[in-house]
Design a protein around this motif. Structure first.
Motif, PDB file in Angstrom:
ATOM      1  N   GLN A 158      23.854  37.707  31.459  1.00 21.86           N
ATOM      2  CA  GLN A 158      25.311  37.595  31.738  1.00 21.86           C
ATOM      3  C   GLN A 158      26.143  38.256  30.576  1.00 21.86           C
ATOM      4  O   GLN A 158      26.982  38.979  31.044  1.00 21.86           O
ATOM      5  CB  GLN A 158      25.460  36.085  31.624  1.00 21.86           C
ATOM      6  CG  GLN A 158      26.878  35.693  31.813  1.00 21.86           C
ATOM      7  CD  GLN A 158      27.330  36.049  33.314  1.00 21.86           C
ATOM      8  OE1 GLN A 158      26.731  35.810  34.276  1.00 21.86           O
ATOM      9  NE2 GLN A 158      28.608  36.726  33.532  1.00 21.86           N
ATOM     10  N   ASP A 162      29.073  40.918  31.085  1.00 22.85           N
ATOM     11  CA  ASP A 162      30.255  40.838  30.509  1.00 22.85           C
ATOM     12  C   ASP A 162      30.885  41.902  29.559  1.00 22.85           C
ATOM     13  O   ASP A 162      32.044  42.292  29.557  1.00 22.85           O
ATOM     14  CB  ASP A 162      30.245  39.353  29.925  1.00 22.85           C
ATOM     15  CG  ASP A 162      30.334  38.383  30.724  1.00 22.85           C
ATOM     16  OD1 ASP A 162      30.321  38.418  31.928  1.00 22.85           O
ATOM     17  OD2 ASP A 162      29.845  37.075  30.494  1.00 22.85           O
ATOM     18  N   SER A 165      31.795  44.753  31.583  1.00 22.68           N
ATOM     19  CA  SER A 165      33.023  44.638  32.379  1.00 22.68           C
ATOM     20  C   SER A 165      34.282  44.773  31.451  1.00 22.68           C
ATOM     21  O   SER A 165      35.241  45.383  31.812  1.00 22.68           O
ATOM     22  CB  SER A 165      33.013  43.225  32.924  1.00 22.68           C
ATOM     23  OG  SER A 165      34.325  43.082  33.480  1.00 22.68           O
ATOM     24  N   LYS A 303      32.526  35.476  28.792  1.00 19.57           N
ATOM     25  CA  LYS A 303      32.778  35.174  30.005  1.00 19.57           C
ATOM     26  C   LYS A 303      33.873  35.008  30.709  1.00 19.57           C
ATOM     27  O   LYS A 303      34.591  35.466  31.744  1.00 19.57           O
ATOM     28  CB  LYS A 303      31.613  34.169  30.519  1.00 19.57           C
ATOM     29  CG  LYS A 303      31.528  33.857  31.841  1.00 19.57           C
ATOM     30  CD  LYS A 303      30.533  32.678  31.989  1.00 19.57           C
ATOM     31  CE  LYS A 303      30.314  32.346  33.445  1.00 19.57           C
ATOM     32  NZ  LYS A 303      29.478  31.186  33.589  1.00 19.57           N
ATOM     33  N   CYS A 304      34.646  34.319  29.904  1.00 27.29           N
ATOM     34  CA  CYS A 304      36.006  34.020  30.346  1.00 27.29           C
ATOM     35  C   CYS A 304      36.869  35.335  30.425  1.00 27.29           C
ATOM     36  O   CYS A 304      37.673  35.604  31.378  1.00 27.29           O
ATOM     37  CB  CYS A 304      36.908  33.127  29.638  1.00 27.29           C
ATOM     38  SG  CYS A 304      36.256  31.268  29.787  1.00 27.29           S
ATOM     39  N   SER A 306      35.622  38.227  30.681  1.00 27.43           N
ATOM     40  CA  SER A 306      35.288  39.076  32.029  1.00 27.43           C
ATOM     41  C   SER A 306      35.557  38.643  33.064  1.00 27.43           C
ATOM     42  O   SER A 306      36.116  39.249  33.873  1.00 27.43           O
ATOM     43  CB  SER A 306      33.532  39.184  31.816  1.00 27.43           C
ATOM     44  OG  SER A 306      33.128  39.742  32.915  1.00 27.43           O
ATOM     45  N   SER A 307      35.704  37.175  33.351  1.00 29.05           N
ATOM     46  CA  SER A 307      36.354  36.797  34.854  1.00 29.05           C
ATOM     47  C   SER A 307      37.695  36.925  35.073  1.00 29.05           C
ATOM     48  O   SER A 307      38.085  37.403  35.832  1.00 29.05           O
ATOM     49  CB  SER A 307      35.769  35.223  34.528  1.00 29.05           C
ATOM     50  OG  SER A 307      34.207  34.968  34.714  1.00 29.05           O
ATOM     51  N   TYR A 308      38.431  37.046  33.701  1.00 26.51           N
ATOM     52  CA  TYR A 308      39.845  37.343  33.853  1.00 26.51           C
ATOM     53  C   TYR A 308      40.108  38.842  34.286  1.00 26.51           C
ATOM     54  O   TYR A 308      41.083  38.926  35.016  1.00 26.51           O
ATOM     55  CB  TYR A 308      40.425  36.878  32.383  1.00 26.51           C
ATOM     56  CG  TYR A 308      41.991  37.408  32.222  1.00 26.51           C
ATOM     57  CD1 TYR A 308      42.749  36.725  32.505  1.00 26.51           C
ATOM     58  CD2 TYR A 308      42.014  38.903  31.469  1.00 26.51           C
ATOM     59  CE1 TYR A 308      44.200  37.301  32.362  1.00 26.51           C
ATOM     60  CE2 TYR A 308      43.257  39.119  31.425  1.00 26.51           C
ATOM     61  CZ  TYR A 308      44.232  38.479  31.786  1.00 26.51           C
ATOM     62  OH  TYR A 308      45.736  38.952  31.480  1.00 26.51           O
ATOM     63  N   GLN A 310      38.357  40.539  36.113  1.00 25.68           N
ATOM     64  CA  GLN A 310      37.841  40.959  37.714  1.00 25.68           C
ATOM     65  C   GLN A 310      39.096  40.618  38.319  1.00 25.68           C
ATOM     66  O   GLN A 310      39.900  39.700  38.301  1.00 25.68           O
ATOM     67  CB  GLN A 310      36.863  39.687  38.030  1.00 25.68           C
ATOM     68  CG  GLN A 310      35.577  40.126  37.384  1.00 25.68           C
ATOM     69  CD  GLN A 310      34.403  39.163  37.752  1.00 25.68           C
ATOM     70  OE1 GLN A 310      34.711  38.215  38.825  1.00 25.68           O
ATOM     71  NE2 GLN A 310      33.206  39.038  37.109  1.00 25.68           N
ATOM     72  N   LYS A 432      47.205  33.823  36.537  1.00 29.96           N
ATOM     73  CA  LYS A 432      46.066  34.280  36.016  1.00 29.96           C
ATOM     74  C   LYS A 432      46.088  33.836  34.682  1.00 29.96           C
ATOM     75  O   LYS A 432      44.769  33.586  33.907  1.00 29.96           O
ATOM     76  CB  LYS A 432      46.235  36.002  36.138  1.00 29.96           C
ATOM     77  CG  LYS A 432      45.848  36.343  37.485  1.00 29.96           C
ATOM     78  CD  LYS A 432      45.622  37.855  37.232  1.00 29.96           C
ATOM     79  CE  LYS A 432      44.401  38.462  36.829  1.00 29.96           C
ATOM     80  NZ  LYS A 432      42.928  37.775  37.512  1.00 29.96           N
ATOM     81  N   ASP A 435      44.796  30.296  34.601  1.00 26.66           N
ATOM     82  CA  ASP A 435      43.341  30.325  35.046  1.00 26.66           C
ATOM     83  C   ASP A 435      42.657  30.450  33.662  1.00 26.66           C
ATOM     84  O   ASP A 435      41.460  30.083  33.157  1.00 26.66           O
ATOM     85  CB  ASP A 435      42.805  31.263  36.010  1.00 26.66           C
ATOM     86  CG  ASP A 435      43.591  30.810  37.338  1.00 26.66           C
ATOM     87  OD1 ASP A 435      44.143  29.428  37.302  1.00 26.66           O
ATOM     88  OD2 ASP A 435      43.752  31.217  38.221  1.00 26.66           O
ATOM     89  N   CYS A 439      39.929  28.121  31.414  1.00 26.59           N
ATOM     90  CA  CYS A 439      38.506  28.822  31.490  1.00 26.59           C
ATOM     91  C   CYS A 439      38.047  28.749  29.959  1.00 26.59           C
ATOM     92  O   CYS A 439      37.182  28.180  29.493  1.00 26.59           O
ATOM     93  CB  CYS A 439      38.245  30.242  31.832  1.00 26.59           C
ATOM     94  SG  CYS A 439      36.778  31.052  31.334  1.00 26.59           S
TER      95      CYS A 439
END
Length: 445
Positions: A158, A162, A165, A303-304, A306-308, A310, A432, A435, A439
């Motif tokens: 993971q 990340d 990303s 991880k947060c 990376s998710s952001y 996306q 965003k 969010d 996260c």
């Protein structure tokens, strides 16, 4: 942590007492060894970010590179320990001592603490049991290492995704290049449109003025000798000359004024374009750096971040597209300058009728001689010349102020659009950010 003296003492003791490990332990360690060894082929050497434009890129690079180095050192040490585990415990003790000396055990690197340190800690516990010859507990400890190795592999997979990303998002400043390209395209089109309008204005005024001058010269060349010397006839001829001269001066002045307006208009659009460009760069910089700052300060996980990131590209592109659509000047400019064609066309009809009347009168004088006086033929035309002059003056003033108003109002339209898009951007991007912060809160909790 055991001291070196105790460990060395245990080492000497191990030379005398041979302790045997159960077959299950050997089987487990072989499985672990193969699993961890296979990771060496999938971990890339680094994830360095080539761009230096981002204010946090250097610190992110440091965290990534430090993690990769510490992770590699730790796994190398773990592999050495596992390779030496056999039926004789004393073969393992020396490498267990190295585990205790690893600087990584005290590392505060957030990625290392989350990903590798739990496994390294369990191996340290295993080594303590081995050096203490607590054979009955080694099997359970090795099972714990195996359990943490599975978790480690998942966490490593993971975090590598990340890291890729985040590196990809920051690498190359593609948004800055996109913004600069869009700015250049708009500016280039604006300059081309400016030249087009100037050329069309010049061609239109020249086209009509040349036609009028051509007819006036035709009239002047047809005036019989002696007619211009007649005081009674000269006034009518002078009136036409003054009229044509007035048209020439009035159109020249208006043409120069419109050229100045175009220059002002270009400056107005350029100012708005600069505002949009700088604002866009600031937005992109904030959106990309805010999550990195939270990660660096420990308020959010990778991880947060990376998710952001996306789908962030799509969101940013929508915002940028909205801002750049505010630099919409062509339609208003076209409407403003289209009025010139209409006025020139109307003026041309009246002027042609008048000039043709003058030419026709000269023809009649030549046809009927002394029986037809030029002054009588030109009667009432001077009044029409004055009326046409008043129309041209009125329309020139109207065009001037209409163009000025259109230019000023274009600035108002673009400014209002930028204000709207700024508020829409806050709405789009605020979700965003919320969010992302949520996260981060979850990860911290």
């Amino acid at each position: 942590m055991l001291s070196r003296d105790i460990i060395l003492g245990i080492t000497l003791l191990a030379l005398v007492v041979k302790a045997q490990l159960p077959p299950k332990v050997i089987e487990t360690k072989e499985s672990l060894l193969n699993e961890l060894h296979s990771l060496q082929d999938v971990i890339p050497p680094n994830y360095a970010i080539r761009s230096n434009e981002h204010q946090n890129a250097q610190e992110i690079n440091r965290i990534f590179e430090e993690f990769l180095v510490q992770n590699q050192e730790s796994i190398d040490a773990v592999l050495r320990v596992l390779k030496l585990i056999d039926h004789e415990l004393e073969n393992v003790i020396q490498d267990c001592i190295k585990i205790f000396d690893l600087d990584s055990l005290d590392s505060s690197n957030v990625l290392f603490v989350q990903v590798t340190k739990p496994l390294l800690y369990e191996v340290k516990v295993l080594c303590e049991l081995i050096t203490d010859k607590q054979i009955d507990e080694v099997e359970a400890a090795l099972s714990q290492v195996e359990h943490h190795a599975v978790d480690y592999r998942q966490r490593l997979d993971q975090v590598m995704k990340d890291m890729a990303s985040v590196s990809g998002q920051l690498d190359g400043d593609h948004f800055k290049s996109r913004i600069e390209l869009k700015t250049m395209q708009i500016s280039t089109h604006l300059q081309a449109l400016n030249r087009t309008f100037l050329t069309e204005i010049d061609q239109n005024f020249t086209k009509y003025m040349d036609k009028w001058m051509e007819k006036y010269k035709k009239f002047a060349s047809m005036v019989p000798n002696g007619v211009e010397d007649d005081v009674n006839d000269r006034a009518e001829i002078v009136a036409l000359f003054d009229f044509v001269d007035y048209l020439n001066n009035e159109t020249s002045v208006l043409q120069d004024e419109l050229a100045e307006f175009l220059d002002y208009w270009v400056e107005l659009v350029d100012e708005t374009l600069d505002s949009v460009t700088n604002g866009s760069l600031e937005i992109v910089d904030f959106l990309e750096n805010h999550p990195l700052e939270n990660f660096i300060t420990g308020d959010a996980s990778l991880k947060c971040v990376s998710s952001y990131y996306q789908n962030l590209d799509e969101t940013i592109l929508l915002v940028l597209d909205g801002f750049f659509r505010c630099v919409d000047y062509e339609q208003e400019m076209t409407k403003a300058f289209q009025q010139i064609d209409s006025v020139l066309d109307s003026t041309n009809k009246a002027v042609n009728f008048l000039l043709d009347s003058y030419i026709t009168c000269i023809k009649l004088v030549g046809q009927f001689g002394g029986d037809f006086e030029l002054k009588e033929c030109l009667a009432d035309l001077e009044e029409l010349l004055d009326g046409t002059s008043e129309f041209v003056e009125h329309k020139s003033t109207e065009i001037y102020y209409h163009t000025e108003d259109a230019m000023v109002f274009t600035g108002v339209i673009m400014g209002a659009c930028v204000q709207l898009k700024a508020r829409e951007a806050v709405s789009q991007l605020g979700g965003k950010m919320i969010d992302f912060d949520a996260c981060g809160d979850k990860e911290i909790k």
